[in-house]
Scaffold this motif. Structure first.
Motif, PDB file in Angstrom:
ATOM      1  N   GLU A  24      31.213 -11.946 -23.672  1.00  0.00           N
ATOM      2  CA  GLU A  24      30.810 -13.299 -23.290  1.00  0.00           C
ATOM      3  C   GLU A  24      29.303 -13.427 -23.212  1.00  0.00           C
ATOM      4  OE1 GLU A  24      32.800 -14.250 -19.724  1.00  0.00           O
ATOM      5  OE2 GLU A  24      34.772 -14.519 -20.648  1.00  0.00           O
ATOM      6  N   GLU A  25      28.635 -12.374 -22.702  1.00  0.00           N
ATOM      7  CA  GLU A  25      27.180 -12.407 -22.632  1.00  0.00           C
ATOM      8  C   GLU A  25      26.569 -12.460 -24.023  1.00  0.00           C
ATOM      9  OE1 GLU A  25      25.727  -9.216 -20.334  1.00  0.00           O
ATOM     10  OE2 GLU A  25      26.478  -9.959 -18.427  1.00  0.00           O
ATOM     11  N   SER A  26      27.199 -11.769 -24.964  1.00  0.00           N
ATOM     12  CA  SER A  26      26.676 -11.773 -26.325  1.00  0.00           C
ATOM     13  C   SER A  26      26.824 -13.141 -26.990  1.00  0.00           C
ATOM     14  CB  SER A  26      27.382 -10.708 -27.164  1.00  0.00           C
ATOM     15  OG  SER A  26      28.760 -11.018 -27.287  1.00  0.00           O
ATOM     16  N   ARG A  27      27.773 -13.963 -26.493  1.00  0.00           N
ATOM     17  CA  ARG A  27      27.962 -15.294 -27.046  1.00  0.00           C
ATOM     18  C   ARG A  27      27.040 -16.317 -26.429  1.00  0.00           C
ATOM     19  NH1 ARG A  27      34.605 -15.693 -26.916  1.00  0.00           N
ATOM     20  NH2 ARG A  27      35.014 -14.073 -28.491  1.00  0.00           N
ATOM     21  N   LEU A  28      26.378 -16.007 -25.347  1.00  0.00           N
ATOM     22  CA  LEU A  28      25.478 -16.948 -24.704  1.00  0.00           C
ATOM     23  C   LEU A  28      24.287 -17.273 -25.608  1.00  0.00           C
ATOM     24  CD1 LEU A  28      25.412 -15.609 -21.040  1.00  0.00           C
ATOM     25  CD2 LEU A  28      26.676 -17.569 -21.924  1.00  0.00           C
ATOM     26  N   ILE A  29      23.840 -18.526 -25.523  1.00  0.00           N
ATOM     27  CA  ILE A  29      22.686 -18.977 -26.306  1.00  0.00           C
ATOM     28  C   ILE A  29      21.439 -18.806 -25.457  1.00  0.00           C
ATOM     29  CG2 ILE A  29      21.636 -20.924 -27.485  1.00  0.00           C
ATOM     30  CD1 ILE A  29      24.440 -22.056 -27.854  1.00  0.00           C
ATOM     31  N   LYS A  30      20.545 -17.937 -25.894  1.00  0.00           N
ATOM     32  CA  LYS A  30      19.294 -17.735 -25.173  1.00  0.00           C
ATOM     33  C   LYS A  30      18.339 -18.860 -25.545  1.00  0.00           C
ATOM     34  CE  LYS A  30      19.789 -12.704 -24.916  1.00  0.00           C
ATOM     35  NZ  LYS A  30      19.177 -11.384 -25.214  1.00  0.00           N
ATOM     36  N   VAL A  31      18.114 -19.725 -24.597  1.00  0.00           N
ATOM     37  CA  VAL A  31      17.367 -20.946 -24.872  1.00  0.00           C
ATOM     38  C   VAL A  31      15.979 -20.649 -25.425  1.00  0.00           C
ATOM     39  CG1 VAL A  31      16.364 -23.009 -23.822  1.00  0.00           C
ATOM     40  CG2 VAL A  31      18.648 -22.268 -23.165  1.00  0.00           C
ATOM     41  N   CYS A  32      15.289 -19.700 -24.844  1.00  0.00           N
ATOM     42  CA  CYS A  32      13.914 -19.435 -25.249  1.00  0.00           C
ATOM     43  C   CYS A  32      13.816 -18.768 -26.624  1.00  0.00           C
ATOM     44  CB  CYS A  32      13.213 -18.563 -24.197  1.00  0.00           C
ATOM     45  SG  CYS A  32      12.904 -19.451 -22.649  1.00  0.00           S
ATOM     46  N   SER A  33      14.958 -18.357 -27.180  1.00  0.00           N
ATOM     47  CA  SER A  33      14.941 -17.813 -28.537  1.00  0.00           C
ATOM     48  C   SER A  33      14.888 -18.926 -29.571  1.00  0.00           C
ATOM     49  CB  SER A  33      16.180 -16.936 -28.772  1.00  0.00           C
ATOM     50  OG  SER A  33      16.192 -15.837 -27.886  1.00  0.00           O
ATOM     51  N   TYR A  34      15.236 -20.136 -29.166  1.00  0.00           N
ATOM     52  CA  TYR A  34      15.257 -21.261 -30.098  1.00  0.00           C
ATOM     53  C   TYR A  34      14.281 -22.365 -29.695  1.00  0.00           C
ATOM     54  CZ  TYR A  34      19.671 -19.111 -31.549  1.00  0.00           C
ATOM     55  OH  TYR A  34      20.627 -18.241 -31.988  1.00  0.00           O
ATOM     56  N   ASP A  58      14.593 -27.984 -33.241  1.00  0.00           N
ATOM     57  CA  ASP A  58      15.181 -26.686 -32.878  1.00  0.00           C
ATOM     58  C   ASP A  58      16.681 -26.730 -33.162  1.00  0.00           C
ATOM     59  OD1 ASP A  58      12.682 -25.829 -31.771  1.00  0.00           O
ATOM     60  OD2 ASP A  58      13.122 -27.095 -30.045  1.00  0.00           O
ATOM     61  N   ARG A  59      17.080 -26.058 -34.222  1.00  0.00           N
ATOM     62  CA  ARG A  59      18.490 -26.083 -34.618  1.00  0.00           C
ATOM     63  C   ARG A  59      19.247 -24.977 -33.890  1.00  0.00           C
ATOM     64  NH1 ARG A  59      18.062 -27.056 -41.205  1.00  0.00           N
ATOM     65  NH2 ARG A  59      16.907 -29.031 -41.081  1.00  0.00           N
ATOM     66  N   ILE A  60      20.071 -25.413 -32.965  1.00  0.00           N
ATOM     67  CA  ILE A  60      20.847 -24.466 -32.167  1.00  0.00           C
ATOM     68  C   ILE A  60      22.324 -24.770 -32.374  1.00  0.00           C
ATOM     69  CG2 ILE A  60      21.198 -23.510 -29.868  1.00  0.00           C
ATOM     70  CD1 ILE A  60      18.529 -24.704 -29.050  1.00  0.00           C
ATOM     71  N   GLU A  61      23.054 -23.796 -32.831  1.00  0.00           N
ATOM     72  CA  GLU A  61      24.488 -23.995 -33.028  1.00  0.00           C
ATOM     73  C   GLU A  61      25.216 -24.029 -31.686  1.00  0.00           C
ATOM     74  OE1 GLU A  61      25.904 -20.980 -35.594  1.00  0.00           O
ATOM     75  OE2 GLU A  61      24.700 -21.612 -37.320  1.00  0.00           O
ATOM     76  N   ASN A  62      26.216 -24.885 -31.628  1.00  0.00           N
ATOM     77  CA  ASN A  62      27.085 -24.995 -30.448  1.00  0.00           C
ATOM     78  C   ASN A  62      26.320 -25.380 -29.173  1.00  0.00           C
ATOM     79  OD1 ASN A  62      29.324 -24.205 -32.025  1.00  0.00           O
ATOM     80  ND2 ASN A  62      28.804 -22.043 -31.700  1.00  0.00           N
ATOM     81  N   LEU A  63      25.216 -26.088 -29.350  1.00  0.00           N
ATOM     82  CA  LEU A  63      24.462 -26.472 -28.161  1.00  0.00           C
ATOM     83  C   LEU A  63      25.215 -27.518 -27.337  1.00  0.00           C
ATOM     84  CD1 LEU A  63      21.861 -26.071 -26.591  1.00  0.00           C
ATOM     85  CD2 LEU A  63      20.860 -27.954 -27.849  1.00  0.00           C
ATOM     86  N   ALA A  64      26.189 -28.189 -27.965  1.00  0.00           N
ATOM     87  CA  ALA A  64      26.955 -29.178 -27.212  1.00  0.00           C
ATOM     88  C   ALA A  64      27.666 -28.537 -26.018  1.00  0.00           C
ATOM     89  CB  ALA A  64      27.972 -29.851 -28.129  1.00  0.00           C
ATOM     90  N   LYS A  68      27.228 -22.650 -22.340  1.00  0.00           N
ATOM     91  CA  LYS A  68      26.988 -21.397 -23.061  1.00  0.00           C
ATOM     92  C   LYS A  68      25.504 -21.011 -23.110  1.00  0.00           C
ATOM     93  CE  LYS A  68      31.300 -20.707 -24.385  1.00  0.00           C
ATOM     94  NZ  LYS A  68      31.907 -21.880 -23.755  1.00  0.00           N
ATOM     95  N   ILE A  69      24.643 -21.867 -22.591  1.00  0.00           N
ATOM     96  CA  ILE A  69      23.229 -21.522 -22.655  1.00  0.00           C
ATOM     97  C   ILE A  69      22.897 -20.501 -21.564  1.00  0.00           C
ATOM     98  CG2 ILE A  69      22.636 -23.798 -23.546  1.00  0.00           C
ATOM     99  CD1 ILE A  69      21.474 -24.458 -20.814  1.00  0.00           C
ATOM    100  N   GLN A  70      21.870 -19.733 -21.836  1.00  0.00           N
ATOM    101  CA  GLN A  70      21.408 -18.723 -20.876  1.00  0.00           C
ATOM    102  C   GLN A  70      19.993 -19.087 -20.451  1.00  0.00           C
ATOM    103  OE1 GLN A  70      21.412 -14.725 -22.350  1.00  0.00           O
ATOM    104  NE2 GLN A  70      20.787 -13.820 -20.416  1.00  0.00           N
ATOM    105  N   TRP A  71      19.809 -19.320 -19.176  1.00  0.00           N
ATOM    106  CA  TRP A  71      18.482 -19.664 -18.665  1.00  0.00           C
ATOM    107  C   TRP A  71      17.531 -18.495 -18.869  1.00  0.00           C
ATOM    108  CZ3 TRP A  71      18.055 -24.589 -17.985  1.00  0.00           C
ATOM    109  CH2 TRP A  71      19.121 -25.333 -17.505  1.00  0.00           C
ATOM    110  N   PRO A  72      16.265 -18.753 -19.093  1.00  0.00           N
ATOM    111  CA  PRO A  72      15.305 -17.656 -19.323  1.00  0.00           C
ATOM    112  C   PRO A  72      15.034 -16.863 -18.046  1.00  0.00           C
ATOM    113  CG  PRO A  72      14.148 -19.744 -19.168  1.00  0.00           C
ATOM    114  CD  PRO A  72      15.614 -20.079 -19.166  1.00  0.00           C
TER     115      PRO A  72
END
Length: 634
Positions: A24-34, A58-64, A68-72
């Motif tokens: 699950e952690e690997s699926r998180l979207i790291k906001v600061c990476s995008y 900033d094109r982020i998949e599944n941002l809806a 799933k986002i991960q705070w920095p």
């Protein structure tokens, strides 16, 4: 044996759970990476915040799925401000836990729906913005467990109605923006939980009436800034505002208000700024004694309001005033700005001093001359004076007046600026001019279509730091008019200048200064005559070795050059015309030849037909004779 059981438990129970968490952690979207993450100062500049900016770039998949986002990482423990702008979000998901998030903005998306309790895991939110989305309704499960919220922006959505329970948890809200929605009335019941509300913006809706006194509400009495501009309000009545309310700023501009009852604003005991611009108000009304700023431009007022002594700013421009205020009944000792342009004043004559007035606008009235009362004795602190658009045919300041800016544009009857016209106008030294030896003022004397002459002594005794005489009808200007050149430039553009020897001083003295300091003032500085120079920019003669406008040889060369091009065009035109004529003649001759040839062919063909017919007839005749001869013989 016990160790084996523990190992078995580890591999069968704990390890799969741990593996699932890692997955699950690997699926998180790291906001600061995008997105862009940076530490910037807060709006008030007192401390730093961790700012997260995600935009349409900033094109982020599944941002809806915002869960799933991960705070920095935030080792410094800064407050977090996150913006998700133009991302195309249609559904607002539930945000992951973070107690340091204070600001969230979802501007310029397409949000229509949301998960229940989307902000329940970010309990310390103070500011939320949903501006420019597709929200049509609010439900009670949108703002839960965020009781610390202070600023809510729901502007530019499609909200038509608000349920009384929608905002029941927002006890600490101080600012609510509902601008540009579809509200037909003020949602009084929905505002009840907001006991600390100070700023309410309901502008650009469809609100038709204001009747707030009929409701006993602590919230309405505590509002300090109420914005109701650009609605459909027709009248302001005694029942419009609660008794002894706290309103300090009231904006009712851009409505269709025709009537304000005499005591309609008497309950606004703290009112400091009133904006009723762009309505249809005809009759005056009473204003509170605390009023400092009154904006009533673009109405149909015939008479002045009875302004209190505390007034500092009055804008009554573009009404139907034909006379000044009564100096015996008003006290304008604190007045700083007076704008009464666009009225029907034929005279401006005041006797009492206005000690604090620094801006006066009496433009576009019916003044035929510069008012005599314009003096430093009556207006000791005046900095800006506007006299545009009055039917003045001459200019003369009779008394000494100190200014920083003087505007005299659109004087359609002005043909000449006489000698000593501005001799009594002196500059006013500003705060930035402490070290300057002499004070100066800026003069804007442009867009006067009949102005064709400025006499030599028009500015004698003055110090003009900026002179704008563009868009006039000037063809000649003496060197003494602007000698020495103004320190901040002179605008001579869009005039029909006669480029002759008497204008050589502009090329010699003024052109190098403008080229160095203000090149933009040379773009449309062109000759209007003689014909050979018409339309030529004066910068053409910059750094000319001789006296360009006086040297007949250089002028002759340019005339030859300028006359050569038209001759080439004429010759080409003649050649082209000759070719067309020759082609037409050849076509006509060919047509005649074809007609005659066809006629001759028909005649010849007819002759041949007749000849062949004659031969045939002759043969037939001989045959008949032979037959008759044989018969006779028989």
């Amino acid at each position: 044996m016990r160790a084996i059981k523990l190992l078995t438990f580890y591999f069968l129970i704990w390890n799969p759970v741990r593996m699932q968490e890692i997955t699950e952690e690997s699926r998180l979207i790291k906001v600061c990476s995008y997105c862009t993450c940076s530490e910037i100062p807060e709006v008030d500049g007192t401390h730093l915040v961790l700012n997260i900016l995600c935009s349409e770039l900033d094109r982020i998949e599944n941002l809806a799925d915002l869960d799933k986002i991960q705070w920095p990482e935030n080792p410094n423990g800064l407050k977090i401000s996150a913006t998700f702008e133009g991302m195309g979000l249609s559904t607002l998901g539930k945000l992951p836990p973070n107690s340091q998030v204070e600001t969230l903005r979802f501007t310029n998306n397409a949000i229509k729906t949301y998960w229940p309790d989307p902000f329940s895991d970010v309990p310390n939110l103070k500011r939320i913005s949903f501006t420019q989305n597709e929200l049509s309704e609010i439900t009670p499960d949108l703002f839960t467990k965020i009781e610390s919220l202070e600023d809510l922006d729901l502007s530019y959505n499609k909200i038509g109605d608000i349920n009384p329970l929608d905002f029941k948890f927002l006890h600490n809200l101080k600012r609510l923006n509902l601008q540009s929605n579809l509200l037909k009335k003020i949602p009084v019941a929905s505002l009840e939980p907001m006991t600390l509300l100070e700023d309410l913006d309901l502008s650009k809706n469809g609100i038709q009436e204001v009747l707030l006194r009929r409701v006993e509400s602590v919230t309405l009495k505590g509002i300090k800034r109420l914005n109701l501009n650009s609605n459909r309000i027709r009248s302001i009545l005694k029942e419009s505002f609660p008794e002894n309310n706290s309103i300090e700023l009231l904006d009712l501009s851009n409505n269709i208000i025709e009537m304000v009852e005499e005591d309609a604003l008497s309950s606004c005991i703290n009112l400091r700024e009133l904006n009723l611009a762009q309505n249809n108000i005809t009759f005056p009304f009473a204003v509170p004694p605390t009023l400092q700023i009154a904006i009533l431009k673009i109405n149909t007022l015939y008479h002045w309001l009875n302004f209190p002594a505390s007034i500092t700013y009055i804008d009554l421009s573009y009404n139907r005033l034909s006379a000044l205020y009564n100096e015996e009944t008003v006290d304008f000792n604190n007045l700083e700005v007076l704008s009464i342009g666009g009225n029907q004043l034929r005279d401006f004559d005041i006797q009492r001093k206005l000690p604090k007035l620094f801006s006066l606008d009496i433009s576009y009235n019916l003044l035929q001359e510069v008012p005599k009362c314009l003096s430093s004795e009556i207006l000791p602190n005046l900095e800006e004076l506007r006299l545009d658009g009055n039917p003045m045919d001459s200019i003369y300041f009779k008394n000494i007046i100190a200014l920083k800016y003087l505007y005299m544009n659109d004087l359609i009857k002005l043909t000449v600026v006489d000698d000593k016209a501005f001799s009594n106008v002196i500059g006013r030294r500003g705060e930035d001019d402490v070290n300057s030896e002499k004070s100066c003022f800026s003069l804007y004397l442009s867009h006067n279509p009949s102005l064709s002459n400025i006499q030599d002594g028009a500015f004698d005794g003055t110090n003009v730091c900026m002179l704008d005489i563009s868009h006039n009808n000037l063809s000649v200007l003496s060197r003494s008019v602007i000698s020495p050149p103004p320190s901040e430039g002179v605008d001579l553009q869009y005039n029909p200048w006669r480029c002759s020897c008497e204008m050589q001083w502009i090329v010699d003295d003024l052109l190098p200064v403008l080229y160095r300091d203000s090149p933009r003032l040379l773009d449309e500085l062109r000759c209007g005559s003689p014909r050979a120079h018409e339309g030529l920019r004066l910068v053409h003669w910059y750094n000319w070795t001789g006296r360009a406008l006086c040297d007949q040889k250089s002028l002759g060369n340019y005339e030859i050059e300028s006359s050569t091009e038209p001759s080439k065009v004429t010759n080409l035109t003649l050649i082209l015309g000759g070719c067309i004529i020759v082609a037409l003649l050849i076509a006509i001759a060919l047509f005649v030849y074809l007609v005659k040839s066809r006629r001759r062919h028909r005649i010849r063909q007819a002759a041949l037909n007749r000849k062949s017919q004659s031969s045939s007839d002759a043969k037939n005749t001989n045959g008949l004779h032979n037959e008759f001869a044989a018969l006779n013989k028989t």
